[in-house]
Write a protein that holds these residues in place. Sequence first.
Motif, PDB file in Angstrom:
ATOM      1  N   SER A   1       0.831  -1.212   0.000  1.00  0.00           N
ATOM      2  CA  SER A   1       0.000   0.000   0.000  1.00  0.00           C
ATOM      3  C   SER A   1       0.865   1.261   0.000  1.00  0.00           C
ATOM      4  O   SER A   1       0.440   2.310  -0.456  1.00  0.00           O
ATOM      5  CB  SER A   1      -0.971  -0.014   1.172  1.00  0.00           C
ATOM      6  N   TYR A   2       2.100   1.138   0.502  1.00  0.00           N
ATOM      7  CA  TYR A   2       2.996   2.305   0.490  1.00  0.00           C
ATOM      8  C   TYR A   2       3.302   2.712  -0.955  1.00  0.00           C
ATOM      9  O   TYR A   2       3.305   3.877  -1.291  1.00  0.00           O
ATOM     10  CB  TYR A   2       4.320   1.972   1.166  1.00  0.00           C
TER      11      TYR A   2
ATOM     12  N   TYR B   1       1.579   1.997  -3.583  1.00  0.00           N
ATOM     13  CA  TYR B   1       0.355   2.502  -4.211  1.00  0.00           C
ATOM     14  C   TYR B   1       0.145   3.966  -3.816  1.00  0.00           C
ATOM     15  O   TYR B   1      -0.114   4.823  -4.663  1.00  0.00           O
ATOM     16  CB  TYR B   1      -0.844   1.632  -3.803  1.00  0.00           C
ATOM     17  N   ALA B   2       0.272   4.246  -2.489  1.00  0.00           N
ATOM     18  CA  ALA B   2       0.053   5.624  -2.012  1.00  0.00           C
ATOM     19  C   ALA B   2       1.060   6.578  -2.664  1.00  0.00           C
ATOM     20  O   ALA B   2       0.733   7.720  -2.978  1.00  0.00           O
ATOM     21  CB  ALA B   2       0.192   5.676  -0.490  1.00  0.00           C
ATOM     22  N   ASP B   3       2.245   6.071  -2.891  1.00  0.00           N
ATOM     23  CA  ASP B   3       3.300   6.905  -3.452  1.00  0.00           C
ATOM     24  C   ASP B   3       3.049   7.227  -4.931  1.00  0.00           C
ATOM     25  O   ASP B   3       3.254   8.341  -5.374  1.00  0.00           O
ATOM     26  CB  ASP B   3       4.642   6.177  -3.277  1.00  0.00           C
TER      27      ASP B   3
ATOM     28  N   LYS C   1       0.144   6.820  -6.761  1.00  0.00           N
ATOM     29  CA  LYS C   1      -1.210   7.011  -7.282  1.00  0.00           C
ATOM     30  C   LYS C   1      -1.438   8.393  -7.925  1.00  0.00           C
ATOM     31  O   LYS C   1      -2.186   8.503  -8.879  1.00  0.00           O
ATOM     32  CB  LYS C   1      -2.265   6.709  -6.220  1.00  0.00           C
TER      33      LYS C   1
ATOM     34  N   LYS D   1       1.132  10.191  -9.051  1.00  0.00           N
ATOM     35  CA  LYS D   1       2.331  10.577  -9.806  1.00  0.00           C
ATOM     36  C   LYS D   1       2.356  10.038 -11.233  1.00  0.00           C
ATOM     37  O   LYS D   1       2.947  10.637 -12.105  1.00  0.00           O
ATOM     38  CB  LYS D   1       3.583  10.108  -9.062  1.00  0.00           C
TER      39      LYS D   1
ATOM     40  N   LYS E   1      -6.898   0.259  -7.945  1.00  0.00           N
ATOM     41  CA  LYS E   1      -6.414  -0.580  -6.844  1.00  0.00           C
ATOM     42  C   LYS E   1      -7.448  -1.661  -6.561  1.00  0.00           C
ATOM     43  O   LYS E   1      -8.634  -1.364  -6.406  1.00  0.00           O
ATOM     44  CB  LYS E   1      -6.180   0.263  -5.595  1.00  0.00           C
TER      45      LYS E   1
ATOM     46  N   SER F   1     -15.968   3.294  15.917  1.00  0.00           N
ATOM     47  CA  SER F   1     -15.504   2.271  14.986  1.00  0.00           C
ATOM     48  C   SER F   1     -16.324   2.271  13.706  1.00  0.00           C
ATOM     49  O   SER F   1     -17.531   2.465  13.724  1.00  0.00           O
ATOM     50  CB  SER F   1     -15.612   0.898  15.637  1.00  0.00           C
ATOM     51  N   MET F   2     -15.637   2.042  12.591  1.00  0.00           N
ATOM     52  CA  MET F   2     -16.346   1.925  11.328  1.00  0.00           C
ATOM     53  C   MET F   2     -16.605   0.460  11.007  1.00  0.00           C
ATOM     54  O   MET F   2     -17.288   0.131  10.060  1.00  0.00           O
ATOM     55  CB  MET F   2     -15.503   2.537  10.216  1.00  0.00           C
TER      56      MET F   2
ATOM     57  N   ARG G   1     -18.797   9.410   8.029  1.00  0.00           N
ATOM     58  CA  ARG G   1     -17.336   9.524   8.129  1.00  0.00           C
ATOM     59  C   ARG G   1     -16.665   8.657   7.080  1.00  0.00           C
ATOM     60  O   ARG G   1     -15.708   9.043   6.433  1.00  0.00           O
ATOM     61  CB  ARG G   1     -16.898   9.074   9.519  1.00  0.00           C
TER      62      ARG G   1
ATOM     63  N   SER H   1     -14.484   9.866   3.813  1.00  0.00           N
ATOM     64  CA  SER H   1     -13.088   9.472   3.569  1.00  0.00           C
ATOM     65  C   SER H   1     -12.946   8.906   2.150  1.00  0.00           C
ATOM     66  O   SER H   1     -11.931   9.117   1.492  1.00  0.00           O
ATOM     67  CB  SER H   1     -12.592   8.498   4.631  1.00  0.00           C
TER      68      SER H   1
ATOM     69  N   GLU I   1     -12.924  11.912  -0.193  1.00  0.00           N
ATOM     70  CA  GLU I   1     -11.609  12.573  -0.176  1.00  0.00           C
ATOM     71  C   GLU I   1     -10.586  11.792  -0.971  1.00  0.00           C
ATOM     72  O   GLU I   1      -9.715  12.351  -1.614  1.00  0.00           O
ATOM     73  CB  GLU I   1     -11.126  12.736   1.273  1.00  0.00           C
ATOM     74  N   ARG I   2     -10.733  10.483  -0.907  1.00  0.00           N
ATOM     75  CA  ARG I   2      -9.749   9.641  -1.591  1.00  0.00           C
ATOM     76  C   ARG I   2      -9.726   9.922  -3.095  1.00  0.00           C
ATOM     77  O   ARG I   2      -8.706   9.876  -3.733  1.00  0.00           O
ATOM     78  CB  ARG I   2     -10.082   8.169  -1.337  1.00  0.00           C
TER      79      ARG I   2
END
Lengths: 423, 554
Positions: free
Chosen positions: B239-240, B242-244, B246, B248, B255, B458-459, B491, B495, B498-499
């Motif tokens: 996931s790191y 991917y986050a990096d 996505k 760029k 995903k 909690s979600m 919530r 999120s 926002e994503r």
Amino acid sequence: MERVIRAYSSLIKKNLDKPELVKFLIRLGLEVAKLWVDYTGDKYVPESLRYLNSICFKFILEPLREPENSGFVNLLAPTEILHSMDIYPLFIEAYSSFTSGFYCEDILIDKATTEGISDTLCSYHKAFLGALEFSILPRLKFALTSSILCDGNSNTFRYIAKRYEIPYLIIDIPYEYSEESVSYVVSQLKEMISMIEAATQKRFDIDRLREIIRLENESKKYLRLYLEELKSHTMPNSISLEMYKLFVTHPYIGREETSKFFKLLAEDITKYPNSGYRVFWVHIMPYFSYPIQRYLNFNEDFNLIGCDLNFDYLEEMDERRPLEAIARKLILNVNNGSFKRKIDNIKKLIVDLRIDGVIHFCQWGCKQSFGGFMLLKKEIEKMGIPFLAIDGDAVDRRNNPEEQINTRLSAFFELLEQREKRW
Amino acid sequence: MVGYVCKYTPYLVIESFGEKAERIEPEVNNYEIANSLTHSNICSYAKLVLEDIIRREIDKVILTNCCDSIRRLYDILETLSFIRFLHIIDLPRKRDQRGRLLFKNEIIRLINRYEDFSGKGFDRIKFRSLLNSMTSSVERRYKDLNIVLIGSRCKDSLIKSVEESGGSILYNLTCTGSKPQYRPIGLTEDPIEAYANILLDSYPCIRMDDIKERLDIITGEKRIDGVIYHTVKFCDLYSYEYADIKDKINIPLLKVETDYTDTSEGQMRTRIQAFIEALRGRNNREKEFKNAKKKLIVAGIDSGSTSTNVVILDSDRKILGYSILPTGAKSLESAYKALEEALKMAKINIEDLSYIVATGYGRISISFANLEVTEITCHAKGAFFLNREIRTVIDIGGQDSKIIKIDRDGNVIDFVMNDKCSAGTGRFLENMSRVLEIPVERMGEESLDWKEDLEISSMCTVFAESEVISLIAKNKDRRDILHALNKSIVRRIVSFIERIEGESRYMMTGGVAKNIGVVRCLEERLGEKVIVPDEPQIVGALGSALIGLERLEG
């Protein structure tokens, strides 16, 4: 008090679009907390532990006060080298813990997952990455981690380094101890020294490192003394204080303050009698969890004797060959390699410390620890010691079902009381 | 047979002993035994390997210390009595000289252990010739839609889904796809050292220290149309990356997370198909349509997990009839029933229909449809038809929640969908309605009268349920608990929004849009009014009918 912290938390949350202001607020909060601890500390808490509380705030503040002289590290990074160069480590697990102390972990964690970081990742990492994404972390000179204990480290540190464009190094620790594995680690430690020298313009001095190892040995000597006394004494303790001990058993072990703390601790323990059931904790602690606090904070009936993470390497180090000694320490850490090492260490501590019951905390996302909890449970139950596993999160309050934790703990302590004391 | 999991495993050593080495690709779909031996939250793949080893009684296993979950898998296997040979290879993260030496020695250690175990000697010549017989050239064929698959290891079913949706995998860079670059080994060369180097020099997995070359293909290859990033549930390492990347890379990126079983194949297929539809900029494979009539009337069927909805539309885009029925156990049967009902309302017969488009979770089962399109494309189409100002569609159905971002022409730009977890979906509300003893339909209205601002932090459906129960135990007012539940759902929605950087204006569709409490909370968070159509459940069916009409009109 909680209302003040909540107000402070909402001030931070409202200003996350102003990173410089939030950096200032976080530092201010910690400075105030340190003053609070120094001047109003709870007199019921033994002197050594009050001193511990104070130096932990000092340690976390140092890199925030002097970011140009500091680096990001993890719990098991070889910080002895940093201390020898008078460079301050910012130990990221502690930073994340403080964010939940400020009730800000939720917004940071949500930020990290919104950016694509997996929500099943350990919350220590998620909260830290969220702070990075909001740019509220100081930009330190380098990022340094070892590969022990947690898979997340190498990736989190690589991520920080890339984002802040700072040098980064992962010290890869082999699975088994051998001459080659020591030399593999030593060569990486040398690489680390060159990286830090280049990043900070400071010179490394091996004799200064020897002094740090000497201080570390001194701390370990007092720690072993404390362990010896712990067999027949119980000292007032809390889950927060036991977590604070991670500072001094790990990243700050080569510091003078640490050596002073362990000396005080070894003296303090002898002042207290032996009382109640002796409970041993495995893995980290959700220090904010009300049901756990209720049972284990300063409770003479159920004494929190210790946490395995604070006893993961007690050997004396060879100060003549400091780099090899550090390599050996890293490879032989009980949390490196096979899980059997960890189990054997806990079993030994149970016998040595005459433990009546063991609680294992399954930290959200921590595969290395909860992956083996059934193995540990079987071994401990074979010894006739009650074992309880609790699922939760030591950073993200939302992952702690309080009622369930409460019921489990109540049942566990009822069970302990029904049994004859083991030792 | 010797089982192994990691691509860095020197399995040719084992084959040189005349033993078959097999990479374990578990076909089991549950973790029944594994969950009794370890925690349920370790990597899904590692758990399935454990399950598979036990069920198939694989008695010889080689692992590498590649990640925390596999390390613990090794520790657990050590305690199983039927295992005769178990070995872990210390795989260095560094590929410098010392790392290479360490790895070479690890291969020698494996050879020694296997010699001891099998009683056979290692044949260096045989090993060399085996190494020399390996080939690694792959012919790349460029097709219409060239996809790069990257991330965690994946099952063949994922690749099949891509291919069946019309995409072709140009590069599979996951651990199960990338192969090392074999080269001829000379007689004077040490074959063990050469093998160590070949393995260490293969395309690096995320665990390695130097991973710069991981993205070279994506940034260097000009003919990539889309990238699919796969992650395995409870394996967080990828996931790191991917986050990096996505934001760029300038290539559309999807995903997909799987738990390595086939149980969530439907959801996975929906995402992949929607992604490929978006890449194509038009709808997916067309079936021959035989029912062309002069007056065009089309039906759109949305076969959801909870309800099956149908819309009948004429060429003037006028809704002639619609229906909403519970899906029940058989999606095809429900589709027929819902279609019949809508036809009755429209006062026409099935023969009057020129075209039928199916969408939704059960779309593939609707054999009588001419075309199947994902609900993502359909919701976007339907929402945009109802209001051209809509840029973000929030569709919260019975089991899925989707946020779809659309451009000013109504095309899908980006979307995000929940995983297998039902947090914040209709199913979540249904559960809570049982706990709170209130019909689902009344939950929204009642929540509007809240007084005390409670929190459900909690979600997760399970954790949230336990929080609700403890609030009941504390004698909290039901209206306040309902309000807290709405906030928790919102919530999660926010999120997701926002994503994908969702933009105004927002439309909410799906069954949960009928809950006025959720809508009000969402409006409060977004700071603007959220448009809810008169019948939010038929927007997907409407969209699919519109796609049908567009098809017919060319």
